[in-house]
Write a protein that holds these residues in place. Sequence first.
Motif, PDB file in Angstrom:
ATOM      1  N   VAL A 133       0.980  -1.160   0.327  1.00 32.17           N
ATOM      2  CA  VAL A 133      -0.281   0.129  -0.150  1.00 32.17           C
ATOM      3  C   VAL A 133       0.875   1.157   0.195  1.00 32.17           C
ATOM      4  O   VAL A 133       0.399   2.660  -1.166  1.00 32.17           O
ATOM      5  N   THR A 134       2.099   1.430   0.639  1.00 30.13           N
ATOM      6  CA  THR A 134       3.028   2.575   1.116  1.00 30.13           C
ATOM      7  C   THR A 134       3.402   2.702  -0.477  1.00 30.13           C
ATOM      8  O   THR A 134       3.562   3.858  -0.556  1.00 30.13           O
ATOM      9  N   GLU A 135       4.342   1.384  -1.368  1.00 29.68           N
ATOM     10  CA  GLU A 135       4.375   2.079  -2.856  1.00 29.68           C
ATOM     11  C   GLU A 135       2.705   2.303  -3.640  1.00 29.68           C
ATOM     12  O   GLU A 135       3.439   3.246  -4.559  1.00 29.68           O
ATOM     13  N   ASP A 136       2.333   1.750  -3.453  1.00 25.61           N
ATOM     14  CA  ASP A 136       0.757   1.853  -4.905  1.00 25.61           C
ATOM     15  C   ASP A 136       0.589   3.198  -4.104  1.00 25.61           C
ATOM     16  O   ASP A 136       0.000   4.068  -5.205  1.00 25.61           O
ATOM     17  N   GLN A 152      -4.930   2.445   7.187  1.00 29.02           N
ATOM     18  CA  GLN A 152      -6.729   2.341   7.157  1.00 29.02           C
ATOM     19  C   GLN A 152      -6.780   1.407   6.156  1.00 29.02           C
ATOM     20  O   GLN A 152      -7.483   0.497   5.384  1.00 29.02           O
ATOM     21  N   GLU A 153      -6.122   1.820   4.847  1.00 23.10           N
ATOM     22  CA  GLU A 153      -6.163   1.545   3.357  1.00 23.10           C
ATOM     23  C   GLU A 153      -5.413   0.321   3.392  1.00 23.10           C
ATOM     24  O   GLU A 153      -5.452  -1.114   2.845  1.00 23.10           O
ATOM     25  N   THR A 154      -4.370  -0.111   4.468  1.00 25.75           N
ATOM     26  CA  THR A 154      -4.023  -1.614   4.550  1.00 25.75           C
ATOM     27  C   THR A 154      -4.973  -2.433   5.488  1.00 25.75           C
ATOM     28  O   THR A 154      -4.806  -3.855   4.847  1.00 25.75           O
ATOM     29  N   TYR A 155      -5.711  -2.191   6.470  1.00 28.03           N
ATOM     30  CA  TYR A 155      -6.902  -2.235   6.935  1.00 28.03           C
ATOM     31  C   TYR A 155      -7.638  -3.070   6.047  1.00 28.03           C
ATOM     32  O   TYR A 155      -8.097  -4.353   5.489  1.00 28.03           O
ATOM     33  N   LEU A 156      -8.176  -2.284   5.258  1.00 24.36           N
ATOM     34  CA  LEU A 156      -9.326  -2.350   3.956  1.00 24.36           C
ATOM     35  C   LEU A 156      -8.899  -3.661   3.069  1.00 24.36           C
ATOM     36  O   LEU A 156      -9.456  -4.357   2.231  1.00 24.36           O
ATOM     37  N   ARG A 157      -7.410  -3.316   3.109  1.00 22.46           N
ATOM     38  CA  ARG A 157      -6.733  -4.253   1.580  1.00 22.46           C
ATOM     39  C   ARG A 157      -6.739  -5.577   2.394  1.00 22.46           C
ATOM     40  O   ARG A 157      -6.875  -6.648   2.176  1.00 22.46           O
TER      41      ARG A 157
END
Length: 164
Positions: A133-136, A152-157
């Motif tokens: 996610v950090t890279e994306d 938040q995005e890592t949780y969702l993914r």
Amino acid sequence: MKRPYIIDLEASGFSRDSYPIEVGVALDEGERYCCLIYPDPSWTHWSEDAEQCHQIPRANLLEHGKPIHLVAEMLNMLLEGKTVYSDAWSWDTIWLNTLFSKADVSMRFHISPLEMIMNEEQVDIWNHYRDQVTEDLNIVRHRASNDAFLIQETYLRTRKVVKG
């Protein structure tokens, strides 16, 4: 999938005498809130290592920081009645308590460890997906709102991966 509210705080260091210098929140619609916090005169501890990590010189707080009571009121306005999650719950709780206590404002939201809404599979794959996610998202600055959004995005993914 519902987005959990995520909070992250940057601080003057990692000791009993440290205090919050920036707060960031990732809200439920992908919106973010972030602000620097003007330090109370009694808050004097400063760690050069912490400054290197978050790239926020104390002079920036004095020039751009918001008064403590305004930060506490804004957080209450954004988060009232909500549960907000933290990946560093023990530290973030201490720093939020420091902020609200010094502002003489009651906190009208609840902070909980992120692990409370994760399952074991998510924990197992967390680091891999956080890096992805950090890279994306091409997040390069270590700042509170970026960190909250990344969490938040890592949780969702990870939630999507384990649910299929």
